[in-house]
Write an enzyme that holds these catalytic residues in place. Sequence first.
Site, mmCIF file in Angstrom:
data_model
loop_
_atom_site.group_PDB
_atom_site.id
_atom_site.type_symbol
_atom_site.label_atom_id
_atom_site.label_comp_id
_atom_site.label_asym_id
_atom_site.label_seq_id
_atom_site.Cartn_x
_atom_site.Cartn_y
_atom_site.Cartn_z
ATOM 1 N N ARG A 62 0.846 -1.185 0.000
ATOM 2 C CA ARG A 62 0.000 0.000 0.000
ATOM 3 C C ARG A 62 0.886 1.241 0.000
ATOM 4 O O ARG A 62 1.995 1.228 0.516
ATOM 5 C CB ARG A 62 -0.908 0.020 1.224
ATOM 6 C CG ARG A 62 -2.097 -0.951 1.151
ATOM 7 C CD ARG A 62 -2.971 -0.870 2.383
ATOM 8 N NE ARG A 62 -2.265 -1.291 3.569
ATOM 9 C CZ ARG A 62 -1.712 -0.491 4.454
ATOM 10 N NH1 ARG A 62 -1.825 0.823 4.335
ATOM 11 N NH2 ARG A 62 -1.070 -0.972 5.492
ATOM 12 N N TYR A 93 -1.321 -3.488 -6.938
ATOM 13 C CA TYR A 93 -1.093 -4.208 -5.680
ATOM 14 C C TYR A 93 -2.358 -4.248 -4.811
ATOM 15 O O TYR A 93 -3.023 -3.222 -4.625
ATOM 16 C CB TYR A 93 0.068 -3.577 -4.875
ATOM 17 C CG TYR A 93 0.065 -4.135 -3.472
ATOM 18 C CD1 TYR A 93 0.552 -5.429 -3.238
ATOM 19 C CD2 TYR A 93 -0.541 -3.462 -2.409
ATOM 20 C CE1 TYR A 93 0.454 -6.008 -1.988
ATOM 21 C CE2 TYR A 93 -0.640 -4.033 -1.151
ATOM 22 C CZ TYR A 93 -0.142 -5.305 -0.949
ATOM 23 O OH TYR A 93 -0.259 -5.886 0.282
ATOM 24 N N LYS A 131 -9.610 -2.431 1.938
ATOM 25 C CA LYS A 131 -9.306 -1.276 2.783
ATOM 26 C C LYS A 131 -10.105 -0.045 2.366
ATOM 27 O O LYS A 131 -10.591 0.708 3.208
ATOM 28 C CB LYS A 131 -7.803 -0.979 2.764
ATOM 29 C CG LYS A 131 -6.960 -2.134 3.309
ATOM 30 C CD LYS A 131 -7.336 -2.437 4.725
ATOM 31 C CE LYS A 131 -6.940 -3.784 5.238
ATOM 32 N NZ LYS A 131 -5.624 -4.057 5.663
ATOM 33 N N HIS A 177 -10.277 -2.383 11.698
ATOM 34 C CA HIS A 177 -9.196 -3.232 11.166
ATOM 35 C C HIS A 177 -8.927 -4.347 12.186
ATOM 36 O O HIS A 177 -7.921 -4.341 12.882
ATOM 37 C CB HIS A 177 -7.958 -2.350 10.971
ATOM 38 C CG HIS A 177 -6.850 -2.998 10.192
ATOM 39 N ND1 HIS A 177 -5.544 -2.557 10.261
ATOM 40 C CD2 HIS A 177 -6.841 -4.038 9.311
ATOM 41 C CE1 HIS A 177 -4.782 -3.293 9.466
ATOM 42 N NE2 HIS A 177 -5.532 -4.200 8.886
ATOM 43 N N SER A 186 -1.046 -3.482 10.195
ATOM 44 C CA SER A 186 -0.714 -4.386 9.093
ATOM 45 C C SER A 186 0.549 -5.181 9.417
ATOM 46 O O SER A 186 1.524 -4.632 9.928
ATOM 47 C CB SER A 186 -0.493 -3.574 7.816
ATOM 48 O OG SER A 186 -1.661 -2.843 7.539
ATOM 49 N N CYS A 240 1.064 -7.373 11.694
ATOM 50 C CA CYS A 240 1.358 -7.495 13.124
ATOM 51 C C CYS A 240 0.611 -8.654 13.762
ATOM 52 O O CYS A 240 0.484 -8.713 14.990
ATOM 53 C CB CYS A 240 1.042 -6.191 13.845
ATOM 54 S SG CYS A 240 2.195 -4.885 13.415
ATOM 55 N N ASP A 250 -9.123 -9.757 9.157
ATOM 56 C CA ASP A 250 -8.619 -8.410 8.848
ATOM 57 C C ASP A 250 -9.608 -7.291 9.149
ATOM 58 O O ASP A 250 -9.196 -6.208 9.525
ATOM 59 C CB ASP A 250 -8.217 -8.351 7.362
ATOM 60 C CG ASP A 250 -7.286 -7.189 7.044
ATOM 61 O OD1 ASP A 250 -6.274 -7.028 7.749
ATOM 62 O OD2 ASP A 250 -7.569 -6.441 6.089
ATOM 63 N N ARG A 274 2.002 -12.129 -0.754
ATOM 64 C CA ARG A 274 0.688 -12.464 -0.180
ATOM 65 C C ARG A 274 0.044 -13.681 -0.831
ATOM 66 O O ARG A 274 0.367 -14.035 -1.961
ATOM 67 C CB ARG A 274 -0.257 -11.264 -0.365
ATOM 68 C CG ARG A 274 0.223 -9.978 0.316
ATOM 69 C CD ARG A 274 -0.600 -9.636 1.510
ATOM 70 N NE ARG A 274 0.015 -8.604 2.338
ATOM 71 C CZ ARG A 274 -0.474 -8.238 3.521
ATOM 72 N NH1 ARG A 274 -1.574 -8.798 3.989
ATOM 73 N NH2 ARG A 274 0.122 -7.328 4.243
HETATM 74 P P1 GTP Z 1 -2.160 -7.691 7.395
HETATM 75 O O1 GTP Z 1 -2.697 -8.732 6.484
HETATM 76 O O2 GTP Z 1 -1.088 -6.854 6.757
HETATM 77 O O3 GTP Z 1 -3.215 -6.832 8.000
HETATM 78 O O4 GTP Z 1 -1.310 -8.460 8.553
HETATM 79 P P2 GTP Z 1 -1.760 -9.304 9.835
HETATM 80 O O5 GTP Z 1 -2.022 -8.377 10.975
HETATM 81 O O6 GTP Z 1 -2.824 -10.259 9.488
HETATM 82 O O7 GTP Z 1 -0.396 -10.082 10.184
HETATM 83 P P3 GTP Z 1 -0.014 -11.620 10.025
HETATM 84 O O8 GTP Z 1 -0.799 -12.511 10.931
HETATM 85 O O9 GTP Z 1 -0.029 -11.959 8.579
HETATM 86 O O10 GTP Z 1 1.479 -11.604 10.546
HETATM 87 C C1 GTP Z 1 2.457 -10.772 9.964
HETATM 88 C C2 GTP Z 1 3.841 -11.213 10.340
HETATM 89 O O11 GTP Z 1 3.984 -11.251 11.755
HETATM 90 C C3 GTP Z 1 4.159 -12.617 9.844
HETATM 91 O O12 GTP Z 1 5.467 -12.635 9.355
HETATM 92 C C4 GTP Z 1 4.017 -13.465 11.081
HETATM 93 O O13 GTP Z 1 4.831 -14.611 11.022
HETATM 94 C C5 GTP Z 1 4.428 -12.519 12.200
HETATM 95 N N1 GTP Z 1 3.742 -12.859 13.462
HETATM 96 C C6 GTP Z 1 2.416 -13.096 13.629
HETATM 97 N N2 GTP Z 1 2.126 -13.423 14.912
HETATM 98 C C7 GTP Z 1 3.308 -13.399 15.577
HETATM 99 C C8 GTP Z 1 3.670 -13.644 16.937
HETATM 100 O O14 GTP Z 1 2.858 -13.963 17.795
HETATM 101 N N3 GTP Z 1 4.990 -13.490 17.242
HETATM 102 C C9 GTP Z 1 5.924 -13.129 16.309
HETATM 103 N N4 GTP Z 1 7.183 -12.991 16.706
HETATM 104 N N5 GTP Z 1 5.612 -12.898 15.009
HETATM 105 C C10 GTP Z 1 4.326 -13.021 14.650
HETATM 106 C C1 SPV Z 2 -2.834 -4.501 5.268
HETATM 107 O O1 SPV Z 2 -1.861 -3.895 4.786
HETATM 108 O O2 SPV Z 2 -3.327 -4.209 6.385
HETATM 109 C C2 SPV Z 2 -3.426 -5.640 4.546
HETATM 110 C C3 SPV Z 2 -2.958 -5.911 3.198
HETATM 111 O O3 SPV Z 2 -4.310 -6.291 5.063
HETATM 112 S S1 SPV Z 2 -3.651 -4.809 2.034
HETATM 113 O O4 SPV Z 2 -4.866 -5.407 1.518
HETATM 114 O O5 SPV Z 2 -2.677 -4.657 0.985
HETATM 115 O O6 SPV Z 2 -3.962 -3.556 2.660
HETATM 116 MN MN MN Z 3 -4.749 -5.620 7.185
#
Ligand code: GTP
Ligand code: SPV
Ligand code: MN
Length: 610
Positions: A96, A224, A233, A253, A275, A277, A304, A396
């Site tokens: 983004r 993207y 979003k 979110h 994002s 996290c 999400d 992704r």
């Molecule tokens: P968006 O789709 O961008 O909104 O991201 P999200 O909040 O769904 O994050 P996601 O669960 O995909 O995790 C993002 C990154 O953080 C990945 O590389 C995970 O492996 C890492 N991660 C997730 N949970 C944990 C955790 O509990 N501990 C650690 N150290 N890393 C984590």
């Molecule tokens: C984020 O960035 O929080 C996502 C991926 O969930 S995107 O759809 O690219 O915003």
């Molecule tokens: Mn997100």
Amino acid sequence: MKQDRRSLHRPKTAYTTVRRSFAYKGVEMMHQAVRSWIDEMAAMTKPDRIVWIDGTEEERQRLTAEALASGEIMELNQERLPGCVYHRTAANDVARVEHLTLICTDNKADAGPTNNWMAPAEAYAKLGAIFDGAMRGRTMYVIPYLMGVPASPFSKAGIELTDSIYVVLNMRIMTRMGRVALEQLGESPEFVKGLHAKADLNPDRRFICHFPEDNTIWSVGSGYGGNVLLGKKCFSLRIASWMARREGWLAEHMLILGLEDPRGKVSYVAGAFPSACGKTNLAMMIPPEHFRAQGYKVWTVGDDIAWMRIGPDGRLWASNPEAGFFGVAPQTSMISNPNAMLTVQRDTIFTNVVLTPEKTVWWEGMGVDPPAEGIDWQGNPWKPGSGENGAHPNSRFTAPARNCPVISRHWEDPQGVPISAMLFGGRRAKTAPLIYESFNWQHGVYVGASMASETTTAAAGAVGVVRRDPMAMLPFCGYNMGDYFAHWLAMGKKTSNPPRIFHVNWFQTDAKGGFLWPGYGNNFRAVKWALDRCAGTGKARETPIGYVPTEDALDLTGLNLSGDEVRALLAVDCGAWRHDLDNQEEFFGKFDRLPVEIKEELEALRKRLA
Ligand code: GTP
Ligand code: SPV
Ligand code: MN
């Protein structure tokens, strides 16, 4: 003469195509407002053809074949990954772009100090010039879609016009699209008008503009995910947050999960993390063995976005408006997130990962050996150990939610699921303990408003910089964030049985920079404590920042953590917090519409920390 030019710009073929595809039920009934808007957009972008998307399997196959033939996508090994395809975005178009994302309201103050703003007339003119003729030689796809399940009080309709088959195929997974949406749209002119064109993918001519007063989104110059899947979003957070404030609900979110206890009682938790996290991971986590043996389970409702309304019982009910997951690939493995791995075994689109010689996919942290050689996210030959990432850190997968082995039985319930606890969290190497509970709703809103997190690769720009990211909505709130805080405060007053609000941090580091907390499935332990608190059983000590678990309150059975490590995870360092408050004050200082309650909470915390 002018008339002639205009009709030249409207390719005759377009109308033939439109009329032919009118064959499916629903289009005939469509409101004139829809048709005239599409005509207008086609007159501007000048596609050679217009194709209506109906959402059928036949259509998916036809579009897939077309995109394979043009090279827009590549087929993967259909024995190992049935229904899966592969795509690469342009190297300068992998996340983004928050600096190019704008909220275009008549009054600048309505966009607020945290959004980029442009006057609507100026934005329409500026983007209109880029859109002019952008679809010449191309096809415009008309995607009617629903965010939410059909016939739910939560669901809302949109139409996205796009010149990208990749977008169509993604929207097919992420939303309920085609006939189902047109049928719900019926004769109503109420829908979000989305226009997207890839144009020349030039970052200098890339803009994602939102016109909440017109229910309109214009996105140009990107291919993207978050910039172009306009239901996600752009609609479900930025436009929907505006609608939610007007209509008295919340568009957030947030992931949504159900935690089932050994007696079969399921409690629902929503969590806002910025994002990349950990939302997807938490939503699908598998409880540690010690808890599984007792009968605890976790069910996924969403990963999400949560739309939440006050139910007749005075609780907050949440629904996931999406139909799929657009998840981060790197670090997803059978150890970190087996349910995500199982979800992406079929019918999935992989974007910007490594393509192996067997036409399968690989990414860093997948937990299996890399191929001896492959093609990287930029399309170049790649070998492990080259020092370069094979997959982009923000690569992704797009996968249907129904593929998820632990998808909740209730994920498509029209009224949503009742939320018992809400979690706010970010990446904080220091300062924020593993988990703490706010004192009450108002304090909880302040905890959310003062959230901070280290930036990630999900957005273009510096990574690892701590920034304040209220409710994980900094890039997604479609209006003045001061008004947004006020809306949250007002929602608490209207909700007789509101969820309890917690703050979590899975990302504290030790002296060597490693993570103190093992995270992933172990986060279950913290979530369980939150629900214990809701049930009146979780033990806590009161600290200046809120209620922190006592050392024996978290069930850490099976974990190898020393007493010192546990104390570090649960510590409240008043000095560090005082320092954090200075940064909060600077951030809140930007708002001229900051509710007095937020300021009062900050002052009260300062006193408690003294
Ligand atoms: P968006 O789709 O961008 O909104 O991201 P999200 O909040 O769904 O994050 P996601 O669960 O995909 O995790 C993002 C990154 O953080 C990945 O590389 C995970 O492996 C890492 N991660 C997730 N949970 C944990 C955790 O509990 N501990 C650690 N150290 N890393 C984590
Ligand atoms: C984020 O960035 O929080 C996502 C991926 O969930 S995107 O759809 O690219 O915003
Ligand atoms: Mn997100």
